[in-house]
Design a protein around this motif. Structure first.
Motif, PDB file in Angstrom:
ATOM      1  N   THR A 100       0.827  -1.210   0.000  1.00  0.00           N
ATOM      2  CA  THR A 100       0.000   0.000   0.000  1.00  0.00           C
ATOM      3  C   THR A 100       0.860   1.258   0.000  1.00  0.00           C
ATOM      4  N   SER A 104       0.273   4.222  -2.629  1.00  0.00           N
ATOM      5  CA  SER A 104       0.048   5.594  -2.171  1.00  0.00           C
ATOM      6  C   SER A 104       1.141   6.531  -2.658  1.00  0.00           C
ATOM      7  N   LYS A 107       0.161   7.710  -6.015  1.00  0.00           N
ATOM      8  CA  LYS A 107      -0.929   8.684  -5.941  1.00  0.00           C
ATOM      9  C   LYS A 107      -0.434  10.027  -5.409  1.00  0.00           C
ATOM     10  N   GLN A 108       0.470   9.985  -4.433  1.00  0.00           N
ATOM     11  CA  GLN A 108       1.018  11.216  -3.877  1.00  0.00           C
ATOM     12  C   GLN A 108       1.834  11.972  -4.919  1.00  0.00           C
ATOM     13  N   ASP A 169      -5.563   7.818   1.224  1.00  0.00           N
ATOM     14  CA  ASP A 169      -4.683   6.952   0.437  1.00  0.00           C
ATOM     15  C   ASP A 169      -3.709   7.783  -0.401  1.00  0.00           C
ATOM     16  N   LYS A 196      -0.023   2.835   3.461  1.00  0.00           N
ATOM     17  CA  LYS A 196      -0.658   3.863   2.639  1.00  0.00           C
ATOM     18  C   LYS A 196       0.128   5.170   2.671  1.00  0.00           C
ATOM     19  N   GLY A 197       1.434   5.033   2.561  1.00  0.00           N
ATOM     20  CA  GLY A 197       2.299   6.201   2.562  1.00  0.00           C
ATOM     21  C   GLY A 197       2.811   6.581   3.930  1.00  0.00           C
TER      22      GLY A 197
END
Length: 335
Positions: A100, A104, A107-108, A169, A196-197
């Motif tokens: 995860t 993430s 996505k970041q 997320d 998730k980061g």
């Protein structure tokens, strides 16, 4: 001619010796029982298993009977079940903590690139970005950047609008309805601590007076963590006398008792109120302190409680479009 031997003295005439008895045609051979030596490896047969008379005087303990097949099967089944469960848990931990993080991170990066492009496009219009409190807010979309120098020079995340699972997320999420950067009230931000980061993984390592820097399209805002509970009493003559702590002090009035770090239950949502812990208190904007609150789960790998950090705004630096390389001095306060 008579070939018979003459009778011995004292024996009658015509006497003959009695023939020797015949030997039996079958006999038991003599078996030499020898210990096998290096030159004589003879096989010594074991006694018949049915003939147990020869161990009547054996004092050895008898071996316990083997366990029943049913018990053995049950134990084996439970063992296999536990091994399988352990593997499932291990795979889940790997997924939650590492996989995860990778998702993430992507996505970041996308949110940061999008925000950079937005700010760059605004810079090319007219005389640069409009000054003021305008924010292009859309849930799941980045609008500001977060830096914590005490956690390393490479610590930075794009803050997105919203705190849903999908929002978090991507990165730290702004509680919708709370104050925005630099405004009076409480600018509240949530973030994951594990997986998730994990932007707030080391939130507990931030100390009083450590800088929490927020970058927006037009400004840099420097918040600093408030004194902890055990620092309040001797603050003025203790840590509060350090140059880094300028502008940081225990707050009074409706903010009395507010400290830099605390642990609360998930149900205590009033920690992100304009006046933390006093959700029903309404103060005019001119009487409100400009605060920033960070929230995350605690302890790690658990959601039983929330770790809360409260900080106060100490400095604001407008950006100079002609000199974008200029950054607040607080960004250099890395450990």
């Amino acid at each position: 001619m008579n070939h018979n031997p003459p009778p011995a003295a004292g024996r009658p005439a015509g006497w003959r010796p009695r023939p020797a008895p015949e030997q039996p045609t079958a006999f038991l051979p003599k078996i030499d029982v020898l210990h096998a030596g290096p030159q004589d490896q003879r096989f010594i047969p074991e006694p018949d298993e049915e003939d147990t008379g020869w161990i009547e005087d054996d004092d050895r303990l008898e071996s316990p009977p083997p366990p029943k097949d049913t018990a053995r099967k049950v134990v084996r089944s439970f063992g296999e079940l536990f091994i399988t469960a352990g593997m499932v848990i291990l795979l889940f931990v790997v997924y939650e903590v590492y996989w995860t993080d990778l998702i993430s991170a992507g996505k970041q990066n996308q949110a940061t690139s999008s925000l950079d492009s937005q700010w760059k496009d605004q810079d090319t219009v007219g005389n640069g970005p409009q000054r003021g409190t305008h924010y292009d807010l859309a849930e799941g979309k980045g609008f500001a950047k977060l830096y914590v120098p005490a956690l390393g020079a490479d610590y930075h995340f794009t803050i997105v609008e919203g705190t849903t699972d999908a929002d978090l997320d991507i990165g730290p999420g702004h509680y919708i309805g709370s104050a925005l950067p630099g405004q009076p009230g409480d600018f509240a931000v949530a973030g994951h601590r594990v997986g998730k980061g994990a932007p707030f993984n080391d939130l507990d390592l931030i100390s009083s007076c450590d800088a929490i820097v927020v970058e927006t399209e037009t400004d840099w805002f420097v918040y600093r963590m408030l004194p902890t509970k055990d620092e309040v009493a001797g603050w003025a003559t203790g840590k509060g006398a350090q140059p880094q702590c300028k502008g940081v002090a225990p707050l009074g009035g409706p903010y009395a008792g507010l400290v830099g770090q605390e642990t609360v239950l998930p149900s205590q949502g009033d920690v992100i109120a304009p006046v933390p812990h006093q959700a029903n208190l309404q103060l005019p904007a001119g009487q409100q302190a400009s605060l920033m609150t960070l929230t995350t789960c605690t302890p790690k790998f658990s959601a039983s409680h929330r770790l809360i950090l409260h900080s106060v705004l100490t400095n604001q630096y407008p950006k100079d479009p002609k000199h974008p390389e200029q950054v607040p001095p607080a960004l250099k306060e890395t450990d």
